[in-house]
Design an enzyme around this catalytic site. Structure first.
Site, PDB file in Angstrom:
ATOM      1  N   ASN A   7       0.866  -0.826  -0.080  1.00 40.43           N
ATOM      2  CA  ASN A   7       0.157   0.376  -0.138  1.00 40.43           C
ATOM      3  C   ASN A   7       1.158   1.161  -0.325  1.00 40.43           C
ATOM      4  O   ASN A   7       1.443   1.346   0.796  1.00 40.43           O
ATOM      5  CB  ASN A   7      -1.377  -0.109   1.249  1.00 40.43           C
ATOM      6  CG  ASN A   7      -1.979   1.448   1.295  1.00 40.43           C
ATOM      7  OD1 ASN A   7      -2.413   1.956   0.692  1.00 40.43           O
ATOM      8  ND2 ASN A   7      -2.654   1.317   2.682  1.00 40.43           N
ATOM      9  N   TRP A   8       1.209   1.677  -0.888  1.00 42.53           N
ATOM     10  CA  TRP A   8       1.704   3.134  -1.019  1.00 42.53           C
ATOM     11  C   TRP A   8       1.432   4.130  -0.706  1.00 42.53           C
ATOM     12  O   TRP A   8       1.801   5.171  -1.206  1.00 42.53           O
ATOM     13  CB  TRP A   8       2.289   3.254  -3.179  1.00 42.53           C
ATOM     14  CG  TRP A   8       3.045   1.760  -2.956  1.00 42.53           C
ATOM     15  CD1 TRP A   8       3.958   0.988  -2.202  1.00 42.53           C
ATOM     16  CD2 TRP A   8       3.949   1.753  -4.656  1.00 42.53           C
ATOM     17  NE1 TRP A   8       5.039   0.487  -3.157  1.00 42.53           N
ATOM     18  CE2 TRP A   8       4.977   0.549  -4.722  1.00 42.53           C
ATOM     19  CE3 TRP A   8       3.532   1.860  -6.007  1.00 42.53           C
ATOM     20  CZ2 TRP A   8       5.239   0.121  -5.859  1.00 42.53           C
ATOM     21  CZ3 TRP A   8       3.459   1.369  -6.906  1.00 42.53           C
ATOM     22  CH2 TRP A   8       4.536   0.041  -6.910  1.00 42.53           C
ATOM     23  N   LYS A   9       0.202   4.145  -0.862  1.00 47.86           N
ATOM     24  CA  LYS A   9      -0.455   5.860   0.141  1.00 47.86           C
ATOM     25  C   LYS A   9      -0.647   6.421  -0.914  1.00 47.86           C
ATOM     26  O   LYS A   9      -0.763   6.372  -1.872  1.00 47.86           O
ATOM     27  CB  LYS A   9      -0.238   5.750   1.409  1.00 47.86           C
ATOM     28  CG  LYS A   9      -0.471   4.389   2.653  1.00 47.86           C
ATOM     29  CD  LYS A   9      -0.372   4.465   3.581  1.00 47.86           C
ATOM     30  CE  LYS A   9      -0.495   3.453   3.874  1.00 47.86           C
ATOM     31  NZ  LYS A   9      -0.047   3.795   6.011  1.00 47.86           N
ATOM     32  N   HIS A  94      -9.916   1.432   4.920  1.00 43.13           N
ATOM     33  CA  HIS A  94      -8.899   1.225   5.365  1.00 43.13           C
ATOM     34  C   HIS A  94      -8.074   2.213   6.813  1.00 43.13           C
ATOM     35  O   HIS A  94      -9.593   3.731   6.236  1.00 43.13           O
ATOM     36  CB  HIS A  94      -7.576   1.764   4.230  1.00 43.13           C
ATOM     37  CG  HIS A  94      -5.730   2.179   5.159  1.00 43.13           C
ATOM     38  ND1 HIS A  94      -6.071   2.686   5.686  1.00 43.13           N
ATOM     39  CD2 HIS A  94      -4.990   0.599   4.645  1.00 43.13           C
ATOM     40  CE1 HIS A  94      -4.257   1.878   6.675  1.00 43.13           C
ATOM     41  NE2 HIS A  94      -4.361   1.244   5.881  1.00 43.13           N
ATOM     42  N   GLU A  96      -7.505   4.110   7.688  1.00 39.40           N
ATOM     43  CA  GLU A  96      -7.429   6.409   7.736  1.00 39.40           C
ATOM     44  C   GLU A  96      -8.101   6.842   6.518  1.00 39.40           C
ATOM     45  O   GLU A  96      -8.616   7.675   7.141  1.00 39.40           O
ATOM     46  CB  GLU A  96      -5.627   6.580   6.641  1.00 39.40           C
ATOM     47  CG  GLU A  96      -4.654   5.999   7.654  1.00 39.40           C
ATOM     48  CD  GLU A  96      -3.165   5.511   7.021  1.00 39.40           C
ATOM     49  OE1 GLU A  96      -3.424   5.430   5.099  1.00 39.40           O
ATOM     50  OE2 GLU A  96      -2.539   4.847   7.548  1.00 39.40           O
ATOM     51  N   GLU A 166      -5.879  -4.990  10.809  1.00 38.91           N
ATOM     52  CA  GLU A 166      -4.824  -3.707  10.644  1.00 38.91           C
ATOM     53  C   GLU A 166      -5.889  -3.282  11.934  1.00 38.91           C
ATOM     54  O   GLU A 166      -6.561  -1.659  11.664  1.00 38.91           O
ATOM     55  CB  GLU A 166      -5.008  -2.868   9.618  1.00 38.91           C
ATOM     56  CG  GLU A 166      -4.455  -3.884   8.207  1.00 38.91           C
ATOM     57  CD  GLU A 166      -3.287  -2.635   7.571  1.00 38.91           C
ATOM     58  OE1 GLU A 166      -2.568  -2.886   6.763  1.00 38.91           O
ATOM     59  OE2 GLU A 166      -4.655  -1.768   7.127  1.00 38.91           O
ATOM     60  N   GLY A 172       1.537   2.536  10.966  1.00 37.52           N
ATOM     61  CA  GLY A 172       2.211   3.377  10.216  1.00 37.52           C
ATOM     62  C   GLY A 172       3.058   3.592  12.435  1.00 37.52           C
ATOM     63  O   GLY A 172       3.737   4.865  11.734  1.00 37.52           O
ATOM     64  N   SER A 213       2.784  -2.267  10.583  1.00 36.88           N
ATOM     65  CA  SER A 213       4.758  -2.170  11.107  1.00 36.88           C
ATOM     66  C   SER A 213       4.960  -3.553  10.576  1.00 36.88           C
ATOM     67  O   SER A 213       6.157  -3.982  11.490  1.00 36.88           O
ATOM     68  CB  SER A 213       4.103  -1.496  12.432  1.00 36.88           C
ATOM     69  OG  SER A 213       3.874  -0.185  12.132  1.00 36.88           O
ATOM     70  N   GLY A 234       2.531  -1.353   4.251  1.00 33.62           N
ATOM     71  CA  GLY A 234       2.632   0.170   4.032  1.00 33.62           C
ATOM     72  C   GLY A 234       4.212   1.085   3.525  1.00 33.62           C
ATOM     73  O   GLY A 234       4.586   0.522   2.730  1.00 33.62           O
ATOM     74  N   GLY A 235       4.411   1.319   4.951  1.00 30.23           N
ATOM     75  CA  GLY A 235       6.137   2.471   5.144  1.00 30.23           C
ATOM     76  C   GLY A 235       6.933   1.041   4.536  1.00 30.23           C
ATOM     77  O   GLY A 235       8.135   1.409   3.679  1.00 30.23           O
TER      78      GLY A 235
END
Ligand code: PGA
Length: 260
Positions: A7-9, A94, A96, A166, A172, A213, A234-235
């Site tokens: 997930n490159w957001k 998600h 977010e 999640e 994150g 994470s 993600g990160g």
């Protein structure tokens, strides 16, 4: 087969996303893989990333979809458009989006229906907040979100859905859930899906993955548990080397005996 989703957001420019996709495609030739890899860039990068992925077999996913089919919905992107440009999967609900865009369980449900109708693979995110966990409400919250997301959703023979566990506090933050603890939530999700559908349908059509994470240092412990069928990253998906290390771990785990 494990599912690994990047997930490159909103972290990359279109050219950065394209370059990252090219480098993953070069490093992950299809024939060598035992896992399913999906990358989810932001909307403007979908078309160039699709081209960069070429024949690699890496799937293209979007980060959201409109619940409406088409029409006067300024700023929205439809499932038809996504399919038209070769998108195969879509992240829905998600945390977010649930928090920043105030997406409700009802909206998540409508998006799941829309994605399935368009033959997109929905990756439905659920998970408790820190406060809910501290109050001992983790299982209840997760079960409620799953029931709401799949309310009235039919899963005919060839359909497939992914549920991503999640917890919002693990995203994150560098604080991944302990894998044994994550496995407990996966069990709750699996049992809820079996109750909503039949055991046969739930086990055939639904995979459950973990997100929050995940990195190259903790990935092996997640993949040692067979109930954790993949990860949403993600990160650690923003650099080819880091992400490839996670895919490598899935490949290694596929060769090793599993526990739990
Ligand atoms: P993270 O993000 O790996 O950076 O925690 C996961 C996600 O938001 O899907």
């Amino acid at each position: 087969m494990r599912t690994i989703i990047a997930n490159w957001k909103m972290q990359l420019t279109v050219s950065e996303a394209e370059a990252l996709a090219r480098s993953l495609a070069e490093s992950l030739p299809k024939s060598k893989r035992d896992s399913r890899v999906v990358v989810c860039p932001s909307f403007p990068a979908l078309v160039p990333v699709k081209a960069a992925l070429g024949e690699s077999g890496i799937l293209l996913g979007a980060q959201d979809v409109c619940e409406q089919e088409k029409g006067a919905w300024t700023g929205e992107v439809s499932a038809r458009e996504l399919v038209d440009i070769g998108t195969q999967a879509v992240i829905i609900g998600h945390s977010e989006r649930r928090s920043a865009a105030k997406e409700t369980d009802e909206l998540v449900n409508a998006k799941v229906k829309r994605a399935l109708a368009a033959k997109l693979l929905p990756v439905v995110c659920v998970g408790e907040s820190r406060e809910e966990r501290e109050k001992g409400r983790r299982d209840t919250v997760v079960e409620k979100q799953v029931r709401a997301a799949f309310f009235g959703v039919d899963l005919p023979r060839k359909s497939e859905v992914v549920v991503a566990y999640e917890p919002t506090w693990a995203i994150g933050t560098g604080q991944a859930v302990d894998p044994e603890d994550a496995a407990r939530s996966h069990f709750v999700i699996r049992e809820t899906l079996r109750d909503l559908y039949s055991q046969e349908t739930a086990d055939r059509s639904c995979s459950i993955i973990y997100g929050g994470s995940v990195d190259r240092a903790n990935i092996d412990a997640f993949f040692q548990r067979s109930i954790i069928e993949g990860v949403l990253v993600g990160g650690a998906s923003l650099q080819a080397k880091e992400f490839l290390a996670i895919v490598d771990a899935a490949e290694r785990a596929a060769q090793a005996p599993r526990q739990g």
